[in-house]
Each structure stands twice: as structure tokens, then as C-alpha cells.
Design a protein around this motif. Structure first.
Motif, PDB file in Angstrom:
ATOM      1  N   LYS A 124      -0.303 -34.714   5.498  1.00 39.28           N
ATOM      2  CA  LYS A 124       0.627 -35.442   4.630  1.00 39.28           C
ATOM      3  C   LYS A 124       1.238 -34.544   3.551  1.00 39.28           C
ATOM      4  O   LYS A 124       2.341 -34.794   3.063  1.00 39.28           O
ATOM      5  CB  LYS A 124      -0.102 -36.611   3.968  1.00 39.28           C
ATOM      6  CG  LYS A 124      -0.293 -37.824   4.869  1.00 39.28           C
ATOM      7  CD  LYS A 124       0.994 -38.648   4.951  1.00 39.28           C
ATOM      8  CE  LYS A 124       0.727 -40.023   5.517  1.00 39.28           C
ATOM      9  NZ  LYS A 124       1.957 -40.854   5.498  1.00 39.28           N
ATOM     10  N   ARG A 125       0.512 -33.470   3.181  1.00 35.16           N
ATOM     11  CA  ARG A 125       1.067 -32.536   2.203  1.00 35.16           C
ATOM     12  C   ARG A 125       2.294 -31.823   2.771  1.00 35.16           C
ATOM     13  O   ARG A 125       3.166 -31.371   2.036  1.00 35.16           O
ATOM     14  CB  ARG A 125       0.017 -31.509   1.812  1.00 35.16           C
ATOM     15  CG  ARG A 125      -1.186 -32.075   1.075  1.00 35.16           C
ATOM     16  CD  ARG A 125      -2.234 -30.993   0.875  1.00 35.16           C
ATOM     17  NE  ARG A 125      -3.487 -31.524   0.348  1.00 35.16           N
ATOM     18  CZ  ARG A 125      -4.613 -30.830   0.253  1.00 35.16           C
ATOM     19  NH1 ARG A 125      -4.630 -29.549   0.645  1.00 35.16           N
ATOM     20  NH2 ARG A 125      -5.707 -31.387  -0.220  1.00 35.16           N
ATOM     21  N   VAL A 126       2.348 -31.712   4.082  1.00 29.86           N
ATOM     22  CA  VAL A 126       3.452 -31.021   4.759  1.00 29.86           C
ATOM     23  C   VAL A 126       4.493 -32.009   5.267  1.00 29.86           C
ATOM     24  O   VAL A 126       5.700 -31.772   5.168  1.00 29.86           O
ATOM     25  CB  VAL A 126       2.910 -30.177   5.936  1.00 29.86           C
ATOM     26  CG1 VAL A 126       4.034 -29.374   6.580  1.00 29.86           C
ATOM     27  CG2 VAL A 126       1.792 -29.263   5.476  1.00 29.86           C
ATOM     28  N   PHE A 127       4.026 -33.122   5.803  1.00 34.35           N
ATOM     29  CA  PHE A 127       4.914 -34.158   6.333  1.00 34.35           C
ATOM     30  C   PHE A 127       4.610 -35.479   5.612  1.00 34.35           C
ATOM     31  O   PHE A 127       3.891 -36.337   6.132  1.00 34.35           O
ATOM     32  CB  PHE A 127       4.697 -34.343   7.838  1.00 34.35           C
ATOM     33  CG  PHE A 127       4.980 -33.125   8.672  1.00 34.35           C
ATOM     34  CD1 PHE A 127       6.281 -32.784   9.010  1.00 34.35           C
ATOM     35  CD2 PHE A 127       3.949 -32.316   9.121  1.00 34.35           C
ATOM     36  CE1 PHE A 127       6.550 -31.667   9.786  1.00 34.35           C
ATOM     37  CE2 PHE A 127       4.201 -31.198   9.897  1.00 34.35           C
ATOM     38  CZ  PHE A 127       5.508 -30.861  10.223  1.00 34.35           C
ATOM     39  N   PHE A 153      -0.641 -27.147   9.653  1.00 28.69           N
ATOM     40  CA  PHE A 153       0.557 -27.968   9.847  1.00 28.69           C
ATOM     41  C   PHE A 153       1.791 -27.345   9.194  1.00 28.69           C
ATOM     42  O   PHE A 153       2.922 -27.682   9.569  1.00 28.69           O
ATOM     43  CB  PHE A 153       0.314 -29.397   9.366  1.00 28.69           C
ATOM     44  CG  PHE A 153      -0.552 -30.162  10.317  1.00 28.69           C
ATOM     45  CD1 PHE A 153      -0.098 -30.464  11.606  1.00 28.69           C
ATOM     46  CD2 PHE A 153      -1.840 -30.541   9.968  1.00 28.69           C
ATOM     47  CE1 PHE A 153      -0.899 -31.136  12.505  1.00 28.69           C
ATOM     48  CE2 PHE A 153      -2.653 -31.215  10.862  1.00 28.69           C
ATOM     49  CZ  PHE A 153      -2.178 -31.525  12.142  1.00 28.69           C
ATOM     50  N   ARG A 154       1.598 -26.446   8.261  1.00 26.34           N
ATOM     51  CA  ARG A 154       2.751 -25.681   7.775  1.00 26.34           C
ATOM     52  C   ARG A 154       3.297 -24.806   8.900  1.00 26.34           C
ATOM     53  O   ARG A 154       4.511 -24.654   9.066  1.00 26.34           O
ATOM     54  CB  ARG A 154       2.359 -24.823   6.566  1.00 26.34           C
ATOM     55  CG  ARG A 154       2.163 -25.632   5.301  1.00 26.34           C
ATOM     56  CD  ARG A 154       1.995 -24.756   4.063  1.00 26.34           C
ATOM     57  NE  ARG A 154       1.827 -25.584   2.877  1.00 26.34           N
ATOM     58  CZ  ARG A 154       2.812 -26.181   2.223  1.00 26.34           C
ATOM     59  NH1 ARG A 154       4.073 -26.004   2.638  1.00 26.34           N
ATOM     60  NH2 ARG A 154       2.578 -26.912   1.149  1.00 26.34           N
ATOM     61  N   ALA A 187      -9.080 -30.541   4.398  1.00 26.96           N
ATOM     62  CA  ALA A 187      -7.705 -30.850   4.016  1.00 26.96           C
ATOM     63  C   ALA A 187      -6.877 -29.578   3.822  1.00 26.96           C
ATOM     64  O   ALA A 187      -5.724 -29.493   4.283  1.00 26.96           O
ATOM     65  CB  ALA A 187      -7.708 -31.678   2.730  1.00 26.96           C
ATOM     66  N   ASP A 188      -7.465 -28.574   3.165  1.00 28.91           N
ATOM     67  CA  ASP A 188      -6.725 -27.339   2.903  1.00 28.91           C
ATOM     68  C   ASP A 188      -6.418 -26.571   4.185  1.00 28.91           C
ATOM     69  O   ASP A 188      -5.321 -26.023   4.351  1.00 28.91           O
ATOM     70  CB  ASP A 188      -7.522 -26.443   1.949  1.00 28.91           C
ATOM     71  CG  ASP A 188      -7.630 -27.024   0.543  1.00 28.91           C
ATOM     72  OD1 ASP A 188      -6.865 -27.951   0.220  1.00 28.91           O
ATOM     73  OD2 ASP A 188      -8.495 -26.551  -0.218  1.00 28.91           O
ATOM     74  N   THR A 189      -7.380 -26.518   5.092  1.00 26.75           N
ATOM     75  CA  THR A 189      -7.151 -25.823   6.365  1.00 26.75           C
ATOM     76  C   THR A 189      -6.102 -26.565   7.189  1.00 26.75           C
ATOM     77  O   THR A 189      -5.198 -25.939   7.774  1.00 26.75           O
ATOM     78  CB  THR A 189      -8.461 -25.710   7.158  1.00 26.75           C
ATOM     79  OG1 THR A 189      -9.428 -25.020   6.379  1.00 26.75           O
ATOM     80  CG2 THR A 189      -8.240 -24.949   8.458  1.00 26.75           C
ATOM     81  N   ALA A 190      -6.209 -27.888   7.244  1.00 25.03           N
ATOM     82  CA  ALA A 190      -5.227 -28.673   7.996  1.00 25.03           C
ATOM     83  C   ALA A 190      -3.823 -28.468   7.437  1.00 25.03           C
ATOM     84  O   ALA A 190      -2.843 -28.351   8.195  1.00 25.03           O
ATOM     85  CB  ALA A 190      -5.604 -30.149   7.959  1.00 25.03           C
ATOM     86  N   GLU A 191      -3.722 -28.405   6.123  1.00 27.15           N
ATOM     87  CA  GLU A 191      -2.397 -28.191   5.509  1.00 27.15           C
ATOM     88  C   GLU A 191      -1.761 -26.907   6.026  1.00 27.15           C
ATOM     89  O   GLU A 191      -0.585 -26.898   6.425  1.00 27.15           O
ATOM     90  CB  GLU A 191      -2.516 -28.131   3.994  1.00 27.15           C
ATOM     91  CG  GLU A 191      -1.179 -27.825   3.314  1.00 27.15           C
ATOM     92  CD  GLU A 191      -1.302 -27.626   1.817  1.00 27.15           C
ATOM     93  OE1 GLU A 191      -0.277 -27.259   1.192  1.00 27.15           O
ATOM     94  OE2 GLU A 191      -2.408 -27.827   1.265  1.00 27.15           O
ATOM     95  N   GLN A 192      -2.521 -25.835   6.040  1.00 31.10           N
ATOM     96  CA  GLN A 192      -1.953 -24.558   6.471  1.00 31.10           C
ATOM     97  C   GLN A 192      -1.591 -24.559   7.952  1.00 31.10           C
ATOM     98  O   GLN A 192      -0.563 -23.991   8.352  1.00 31.10           O
ATOM     99  CB  GLN A 192      -2.938 -23.424   6.157  1.00 31.10           C
ATOM    100  CG  GLN A 192      -3.212 -23.232   4.675  1.00 31.10           C
ATOM    101  CD  GLN A 192      -1.928 -23.090   3.863  1.00 31.10           C
ATOM    102  OE1 GLN A 192      -1.022 -22.324   4.220  1.00 31.10           O
ATOM    103  NE2 GLN A 192      -1.832 -23.846   2.771  1.00 31.10           N
TER     104      GLN A 192
END
Length: 380
Positions: A28-31, A372-373, A365-370
Motif C-alpha cells: 500500500k505504501r507503493v500502490f 513492490f517498488r 512491511a519494509d521488505t514488501a515495500e521495496q
């Protein structure tokens, strides 16, 4: 964008839903406008009650039963009222983690408490049962469970044998007369992910007995007892098959379920995916996210993330997996539909620090963010 998250629990750390929610937060941080669906996941072992109760709008119940060592224990299980289904982990009543040190001795442990849980659920109206049988402390062939349900196991003098593995040594006859009549109305789906027969070199005594405290002498003795048990069972139930794949699961509990209760021995992840209807949520998904505490070569051999990946590939959906740690042989996961996998640890730390829920959630959450970036770059 639509993403479906189905991550197995990370033992001692994140639950299945917590893991999925953390990864969804990273996405969600990315999309920010993405549709994220978090579904619970388990493979029939630890976490199965939590996953199915959550997915099927059930409730948890606690009942005091006979533990593996004969002392009272509180066992938590789930009931889904809408389908009159009970979800039980046998380890909650007869698990190996309940028996420490010198108490680990399959001659002395029993599955009687498992039968008491089933009986309690029957009294509460359940007629369907989903039972995970991993992590047992027992090697009693399931006779303890069956005794709790009214089946008769007698010695040569007609006395009931003791509720423990050593009781098999006195077994001379079996009676079905006292079994609860309502059992004929019950259906048992048994999560069983091993193919061991009841007896022999690959049987429950030889393969799993030592980890439950059996010496080589005990292994040999109990294997003989279980062979005799199977012969006596065949005398009253002609379809008895001690060679059936999974009969040796949980110290012969698989044999008891199939032979005496008409249970179906099935893949744990298969049962969970079926009961939680994960497939219904995959339509239109752009990506599926799965994972577990540790990804390794065993993951590819039918564990929960592999089951999710296989289902996603029916629809041609990319699959990403996250784990607390990965091993070198985890590359086998790429061959079963997991397109890419990532460890979530972000720096050097102790195992205790890594498993703290707040730390694990943030790392996920932090790993998923990267990840999905990177995914976002590919969509431009």
C-alpha cells in the motif's frame, strides 16, 4: 491493482493474518489505491485452528482433557457453526511439546485427550471434523482416542487395557459395540502429509519413535505390538489396511482415523485451501503473495506456500514469497510456481530479536515495500 496475500504463520512470531497484513501494508505504501485481500493460511499443523476459524467465521472453544502424560491440559479448538464443523489440532491434546525430558516415552503417552476433544465437539453439535495430526508425542496407534470414543480394547482377561502406548502389549481383542452411535454421522478430514505405513522399517515406531523417546528396544517391541493390533482390527473391520499411506502418521493415529472412523487422509494444505476457498479470491489478481517462517527445499514438497503457488498458477498469476529466512536449497521453490522469494531480515540480530512481533511485522512491511517498488517499475 489487486493483490492476494496468503502467508503461513511464522512459528513463535507473526500469525498468518499478521504476516499477510504486514506485507499488504508494504504494498500500500507503493500502490495506495490497490485492492489488498489477506487470507489466512496453514498446512494442517500449528496455526490451522486459527486460520480456519478466521476464514470461516468460527469461534474458539477450550476444553480440559487428558494430556499425553495423563495429566489434565486445556485444549483449544475451533467450531464453525454454519457447517457444524470442528477444527482440531491433535497437538493441542497430545503434542510432543507438552512432554519434556524424561517424560518422552511412547510407552507412557496417550491420544485419549484427542478423543475427548472430538467428543466435546460432538456434544456441541459438530458432525464434520478437520483434524491436523502433526506433532504428536504418542505411538499408541490411536487406541487412546478410540477408547475415549467408546471403542473397546481388552486384554486376555476381558479387562480394558491402559490408556497408554504400553497398553498395546496387552491387547487381545477389539470391540466396536460401545462406540458412540453418532460417529456414524460424522465426517473426518485428516490433515496428513506423511506416507508412512503403520509398521515396518518405514513405520511409525521406526521413523518417529526415537524423537518421542523410544530406544531401539522400544521401537522393535512397539512395532510388533502395532502389527498385532492391525491383525485384531482386521478381524472386526475387514477393510483394515496397515500399509495405507499415512497409516503411520502421528504414531498410528492416521490408522485409527481411517480404519475405525472412516477418515480421509489428505494433504493438509489441500484441505485448508479447499475449506478457506482461496481460489474464489484469485480472480482478477495481479499478484499473489505467500511465505512462511523459513523457505527451504521442503517448502517445495507440498508445504503451504507451494500449495498457494500451485493454485495461483492455474490462473497464470505471478507469485512472490517472503520468509524470515531462506536456505540455499530454497531455489527448488522456483520450480513449483514461486517466481521470486525474499528473506525479510534487514540486518544482523539475534533470533529472539528477529522473532519479536513488532520487529517481524516491520521487517515484513519494509521488505514488501521495496519489492513492490521494483514491481512498480515493471508496470510503467
Amino acid at each position: 491493482m489487486k493483490a492476494v496475500f496468503a502467508i503461513d504463520s511464522m512459528k513463535g512470531s507473526l500469525s498468518s493474518v499478521q504476516g499477510g497484513s504486514a506485507a499488504a501494508e508494504g504494498l500500500k505504501r507503493v500502490f495506495p489505491d490497490a485492492e489488498t485481500i489477506v487470507r489466512p493460511l496453514a498446512d494442517g499443523g500449528e496455526g490451522t485452528v486459527d486460520a480456519l476459524v478466521y476464514a470461516m467465521d468460527g469461534e474458539k472453544h477450550i476444553v480440559t482433557v487428558t494430556g499425553p502424560h495423563g495429566r489434565p491440559v486445556d485444549c483449544e479448538y475451533g467450531i464453525i457453526d454454519a457447517t457444524h464443523t470442528a477444527v482440531i489440532e491433535m497437538s493441542g491434546a497430545a503434542g510432543i511439546t507438552m512432554v519434556q525430558g524424561d517424560e518422552r516415552n511412547p510407552l507412557l503417552t496417550t491420544t485419549f485427550g484427542v478423543g475427548e476433544v472430538i467428543k466435546d465437539a460432538i456434544e456441541k453439535g459438530c458432525r464434520r471434523f478437520i483434524v491436523g495430526i502433526g506433532g504428536s508425542a504418542t505411538n499408541d496407534g490411536g487406541i487412546g482416542m478410540l477408547q475415549a470414543l467408546g471403542f473397546g480394547f481388552f486384554d486376555k482377561d476381558g479387562n480394558e487395557i491402559v490408556h497408554a502406548g504400553r497398553g498395546l502389549g496387552d491387547l487381545a481383542s477389539i470391540s466396536l459395540d460401545g462406540a458412540l452411535p453418532v460417529l456414524k454421522e460424522c465426517e473426518f478430514r485428516v490433515a496428513c502429509d506423511v506416507n508412512n505405513p503403520l509398521c515396518g522399517d518405514l513405520g511409525c515406531s521406526a521413523i518417529y519413535g526415537p524423537q518421542k523417546g523410544a530406544t531401539p528396544e522400544i521401537v522393535k517391541t512397539m512395532d510388533g505390538w502395532l502389527g498385532k493390533y492391525a491383525e485384531l482390527a482386521k478381524a472386526v473391520i475387514p477393510e483394515t489396511d496397515p500399509e495405507y499411506p499415512g497409516a503411520g502418521a502421528a504414531g498410528g493415529l492416521g490408522f485409527a482415523f481411517k480404519t475405525f472412523l472412516g477418515g480421509k487422509l489428505e494433504s493438509g494444505i489441500g484441505i485448508v485451501l479447499d475449506e478457506t476457498k482461496l481460489e474464489d479470491f484469485l480472480e482478477g489478481a495481479d499478484i499473489v503473495v505467500t511465505g512462511e517462517g523459513r523457505l527451504d527445499g521442503q517448502t517445495a514438497m507440498g508445504k503451504a506456500p507451494a500449495g498457494v503457488a500451485g493454485l495461483a498458477k492455474k490462473f497464470g498469476i505471478p507469485v512472490v514469497a517472503f520468509a524470515g529466512g531462506v536456505t540455499k536449497d530454497a531455489t527448488a521453490c522456483n520450480g513449483v510456481g514461486i517466481d521470486a522469494f525474499f528473506p525479510i531480515l534487514r540486518g544482523i540480530c539475534t533470533l529472539e530479536e528477529a522473532m519479536k512481533i513488532d520487529n517481524a511485522y516491520a521487517n515484513m512491511a519494509d521488505t514488501a515495500e521495496q519489492v513492490f517498488r521494483l514491481f512498480a517499475i515493471g508496470r510503467k
